[in-house]
Scaffold this motif. Structure first.
Motif, PDB file in Angstrom:
ATOM      1  N   ILE A 220       0.978  -1.267   0.052  1.00  0.00           N
ATOM      2  CA  ILE A 220       0.055   0.056  -0.270  1.00  0.00           C
ATOM      3  C   ILE A 220       0.914   1.301   0.191  1.00  0.00           C
ATOM      4  CG2 ILE A 220      -1.722   1.230   1.396  1.00  0.00           C
ATOM      5  CD1 ILE A 220      -2.908  -1.208   0.015  1.00  0.00           C
ATOM      6  N   THR A 221       2.045   1.267   0.832  1.00  0.00           N
ATOM      7  CA  THR A 221       3.126   2.347   0.891  1.00  0.00           C
ATOM      8  C   THR A 221       3.545   2.909  -0.394  1.00  0.00           C
ATOM      9  OG1 THR A 221       3.516   1.747   3.162  1.00  0.00           O
ATOM     10  CG2 THR A 221       5.008   3.386   1.728  1.00  0.00           C
ATOM     11  N   ASP A 222       3.589   1.686  -1.457  1.00  0.00           N
ATOM     12  CA  ASP A 222       4.169   2.209  -2.835  1.00  0.00           C
ATOM     13  C   ASP A 222       3.354   3.250  -3.547  1.00  0.00           C
ATOM     14  OD1 ASP A 222       6.466   0.882  -2.485  1.00  0.00           O
ATOM     15  OD2 ASP A 222       5.855  -0.925  -3.344  1.00  0.00           O
ATOM     16  N   ASP A 223       1.973   2.892  -3.157  1.00  0.00           N
ATOM     17  CA  ASP A 223       0.825   3.529  -4.009  1.00  0.00           C
ATOM     18  C   ASP A 223       0.280   4.855  -3.293  1.00  0.00           C
ATOM     19  OD1 ASP A 223       0.838   2.135  -6.341  1.00  0.00           O
ATOM     20  OD2 ASP A 223      -0.607   0.870  -5.552  1.00  0.00           O
ATOM     21  N   THR A 224       0.565   5.103  -1.987  1.00  0.00           N
ATOM     22  CA  THR A 224       0.103   6.126  -1.183  1.00  0.00           C
ATOM     23  C   THR A 224       1.311   7.028  -0.707  1.00  0.00           C
ATOM     24  OG1 THR A 224       0.009   4.680   0.582  1.00  0.00           O
ATOM     25  CG2 THR A 224      -1.933   4.830  -0.704  1.00  0.00           C
ATOM     26  N   PHE A 225       1.803   6.900   0.423  1.00  0.00           N
ATOM     27  CA  PHE A 225       2.565   7.619   0.866  1.00  0.00           C
ATOM     28  C   PHE A 225       3.954   7.879   0.341  1.00  0.00           C
ATOM     29  CE2 PHE A 225       0.563   5.908   4.810  1.00  0.00           C
ATOM     30  CZ  PHE A 225      -0.034   7.090   5.229  1.00  0.00           C
ATOM     31  N   ASN A 226       4.376   6.812  -0.567  1.00  0.00           N
ATOM     32  CA  ASN A 226       5.566   6.909  -1.471  1.00  0.00           C
ATOM     33  C   ASN A 226       5.424   7.716  -2.858  1.00  0.00           C
ATOM     34  OD1 ASN A 226       7.288   5.885   0.205  1.00  0.00           O
ATOM     35  ND2 ASN A 226       7.402   3.933  -0.906  1.00  0.00           N
ATOM     36  N   GLN A 227       3.988   8.325  -2.742  1.00  0.00           N
ATOM     37  CA  GLN A 227       3.675   9.203  -4.044  1.00  0.00           C
ATOM     38  C   GLN A 227       3.326  10.221  -3.594  1.00  0.00           C
ATOM     39  OE1 GLN A 227       4.982   6.957  -6.095  1.00  0.00           O
ATOM     40  NE2 GLN A 227       3.496   7.920  -7.695  1.00  0.00           N
ATOM     41  N   ILE A 228       3.774  10.925  -2.614  1.00  0.00           N
ATOM     42  CA  ILE A 228       3.603  12.200  -2.092  1.00  0.00           C
ATOM     43  C   ILE A 228       4.926  13.151  -2.089  1.00  0.00           C
ATOM     44  CG2 ILE A 228       1.677  12.037  -1.021  1.00  0.00           C
ATOM     45  CD1 ILE A 228       2.897  12.209   1.525  1.00  0.00           C
ATOM     46  N   THR A 229       5.039  14.284  -2.534  1.00  0.00           N
ATOM     47  CA  THR A 229       5.918  15.178  -2.440  1.00  0.00           C
ATOM     48  C   THR A 229       5.683  16.681  -2.209  1.00  0.00           C
ATOM     49  OG1 THR A 229       8.175  15.794  -3.303  1.00  0.00           O
ATOM     50  CG2 THR A 229       6.544  15.406  -4.828  1.00  0.00           C
ATOM     51  N   VAL A 230       6.471  17.312  -1.313  1.00  0.00           N
ATOM     52  CA  VAL A 230       6.240  18.744  -1.090  1.00  0.00           C
ATOM     53  C   VAL A 230       7.495  19.401  -1.539  1.00  0.00           C
ATOM     54  CG1 VAL A 230       5.999  20.402   0.908  1.00  0.00           C
ATOM     55  CG2 VAL A 230       4.705  18.304   0.738  1.00  0.00           C
ATOM     56  N   ASP A 231       8.765  19.231  -1.255  1.00  0.00           N
ATOM     57  CA  ASP A 231       9.751  20.151  -1.536  1.00  0.00           C
ATOM     58  C   ASP A 231      11.109  19.446  -1.951  1.00  0.00           C
ATOM     59  OD1 ASP A 231      10.359  18.874   0.837  1.00  0.00           O
ATOM     60  OD2 ASP A 231      10.171  20.688   2.129  1.00  0.00           O
ATOM     61  N   GLY A 232      10.975  17.929  -2.070  1.00  0.00           N
ATOM     62  CA  GLY A 232      12.069  17.278  -2.635  1.00  0.00           C
ATOM     63  C   GLY A 232      13.168  16.963  -1.701  1.00  0.00           C
ATOM     64  N   ASP A 233      12.829  17.354  -0.380  1.00  0.00           N
ATOM     65  CA  ASP A 233      13.763  16.660   0.776  1.00  0.00           C
ATOM     66  C   ASP A 233      13.318  15.626   1.428  1.00  0.00           C
ATOM     67  OD1 ASP A 233      15.709  18.658   0.384  1.00  0.00           O
ATOM     68  OD2 ASP A 233      14.826  20.034   1.811  1.00  0.00           O
ATOM     69  N   THR A 234      14.491  14.619   1.722  1.00  0.00           N
ATOM     70  CA  THR A 234      13.809  13.459   2.436  1.00  0.00           C
ATOM     71  C   THR A 234      14.550  13.492   3.822  1.00  0.00           C
ATOM     72  OG1 THR A 234      14.034  12.246   0.499  1.00  0.00           O
ATOM     73  CG2 THR A 234      14.078  10.981   2.731  1.00  0.00           C
ATOM     74  N   SER A 235      13.433  13.145   4.880  1.00  0.00           N
ATOM     75  CA  SER A 235      14.025  13.595   6.423  1.00  0.00           C
ATOM     76  C   SER A 235      15.008  12.534   6.925  1.00  0.00           C
ATOM     77  CB  SER A 235      12.836  14.019   7.128  1.00  0.00           C
ATOM     78  OG  SER A 235      13.268  14.160   8.551  1.00  0.00           O
ATOM     79  N   THR A 236      15.315  12.569   8.302  1.00  0.00           N
ATOM     80  CA  THR A 236      16.129  11.457   8.812  1.00  0.00           C
ATOM     81  C   THR A 236      15.093  10.515   9.931  1.00  0.00           C
ATOM     82  OG1 THR A 236      16.298  13.246  10.584  1.00  0.00           O
ATOM     83  CG2 THR A 236      18.144  12.973   9.005  1.00  0.00           C
ATOM     84  N   ASN A 237      13.799  10.923   9.859  1.00  0.00           N
ATOM     85  CA  ASN A 237      13.267  10.582  10.996  1.00  0.00           C
ATOM     86  C   ASN A 237      12.050   9.478  10.738  1.00  0.00           C
ATOM     87  OD1 ASN A 237      14.710  12.487  12.648  1.00  0.00           O
ATOM     88  ND2 ASN A 237      13.232  11.970  14.116  1.00  0.00           N
ATOM     89  N   ASP A 238      11.464   9.649   9.615  1.00  0.00           N
ATOM     90  CA  ASP A 238       9.976   9.278   9.900  1.00  0.00           C
ATOM     91  C   ASP A 238       9.618   8.047   9.248  1.00  0.00           C
ATOM     92  OD1 ASP A 238       9.877  11.373  11.505  1.00  0.00           O
ATOM     93  OD2 ASP A 238       9.807  12.744   9.916  1.00  0.00           O
TER      94      ASP A 238
END
Length: 410
Positions: A220-238
């Motif tokens: 499910i993640t491949d089609d949902t959470f992995n398909q959003i972007t706001v600013d192109g940065d990937t964090s350390t935490n989440d």
């Protein structure tokens, strides 16, 4: 994921949240990590729940992720999830790791459960240590309950630059039993999975066989959470974390269960709803942008193109400025590194088809400009190469994004 397109009897809950499923409770308090707002929250299950998580791909994974991975490695079960805002506890070395272990121990002792039944998560400023006395005091203040007030407190406690809380829930029937899935999330900036500055928590009272919560989450993640972007940065935490406590009383789910696809459809509905809410609440954003791709060589390439377009700074600024500059969409498709035949692309902004077979159509610039003023903007792309489909979500890029991030620590 094509099977999920089949319609199922799944109902959206009006006030769905992480406490909607049976046996889940939550709370959020002000521990003093932030000046005045709630900053420490918990999710608690009456019984140990089959659990799984997916994590940021940033190589600098924060201490809480390492501790949570260790917890899940033992039995794939969790009973409590502690989340703090204000401090990411990332890039904090051995001290940060020991602090994460200590908070896990305090939660376990408070609720009388094994240490490895506790997950920990943090979000906030990188490179700062947790204020442990405040954490200890805050943990003792937590009194999880299954009320809307308590779930709201949790949702508020995990926010950073978010403007709104994010929650949802659905219910369906499996084996004649009512099964509920709920969720809560935070995320506003540094959003570019896989994963990003987002925390998402999904709870369900469905019974799921050991190991298959992880399989469902990854799919499910491949089609949902992995398909959003706001600013192109990937964090350390989440991360995205799922708990299934089985209290609905259905027969344990697995791919062999006749209603497995129905469960996946309900699960996807919750994750997609949360993902879209995160994208819509991007720092400084005024619009949700959805990009739908059809006719790609395969689904993977369709998702790649959709995410490339929605992540383009030029596309995002054009949407913010209500500028029907479709050339920016074409440009992003072209550098996506997916299979593209340049002479047969169709592109629409909202209901207005601007290109067909790469030929400009007669359209009203004024009508497209007016459409771009909507809070949700949909861009459709047909590649006419194969049968692959994919969708991605993002937001416009505004002056306020710069203002927010230029003063994040001040």
């Amino acid at each position: 994921m094509q099977a999920l397109k089949k319609p199922y009897d799944i109902h959206q809950l009006e006030n769905g949240s992480i406490i909607s499923p049976k046996g889940f409770a939550a709370d959020g308090v002000h521990a003093g990590l932030r000046y005045a707002k709630k900053d420490l929250g918990i999710i608690f299950s009456e019984v140990p729940a089959q659990s799984a998580a997916v994590y940021t791909t940033n190589v600098f994974q924060a201490a809480p992720l390492k501790v949570t991975q260790e917890s899940l490695a033992q039995e794939h079960k969790l009973q409590a999830v502690l989340v703090n805002s204000a401090c990411a506890n990332a890039c904090t070395g051995n001290r940060g790791l020991l602090d994460a272990y200590q908070t896990r121990e305090w939660v376990a002792k408070k609720f009388g459960i094994p240490d490895h039944y506790v997950a920990v998560a943090s979000t906030g400023v990188i490179g700062e240590y947790l204020e442990m006395e405040k954490m200890k005091k805050g943990i003792q203040m937590l009194k999880p309950a299954a009320s809307k007030q308590h779930s709201n407190s949790f949702e508020t406690s995990i926010l950073t630059t978010d403007l709104v809380t994010k929650s949802c829930g659905v219910e369906t029937t499996i084996d004649g039993k009512k099964v509920t899935i709920g969720g809560a999330a935070k995320g506003s900036g540094m959003i570019k999975p896989n994963m990003a500055t987002m925390l998402a928590f999904v709870t369900t009272d469905a019974a799921v066989e050991d190991g298959y919560v992880k399989q469902a989450l990854k799919e499910i993640t491949d089609d949902t959470f992995n398909q959003i972007t706001v600013d192109g940065d990937t964090s350390t935490n989440d991360m995205v974390l799922v708990l299934a406590n089985g209290l609905a009383g259905n027969n344990p789910l697995s791919p062999k269960h006749p209603e497995w696809q129905k469960f996946l459809a309900a699960f996807k509905m919750v994750c997609e709803d949360l993902a879209k809410k995160i994208a819509r609440d991007g720092e400084g954003a005024t619009k949700l942008v959805e990009v739908n791709v059809e006719g790609a060589a395969n689904d993977e390439e369709a998702r790649k193109i959709a995410k490339t377009v929605v992540g383009s700074s030029l596309v995002k600024t054009a949407v913010y400025g209500n500028d029907a500059n479709w050339g920016r969409v074409v440009c992003a498709v072209g550098y996506s590194e997916a299979t593209v035949l340049p002479d047969q692309i169709d592109i629409a902004i909202g209901p207005y088809w601007i290109l067909k077979n790469s030929e400009v159509q007669a359209y009203s610039e004024e009508a497209v400009t007016e459409y771009l003023k909507n809070e949700t903007v949909v861009i459709q792309i047909r590649l006419n190469v194969g049968n692959g489909t994919g969708t991605a979500w993002g937001c416009d890029l505004t002056y306020d994004y710069v203002k927010i991030n230029a003063s994040y620590r001040t």
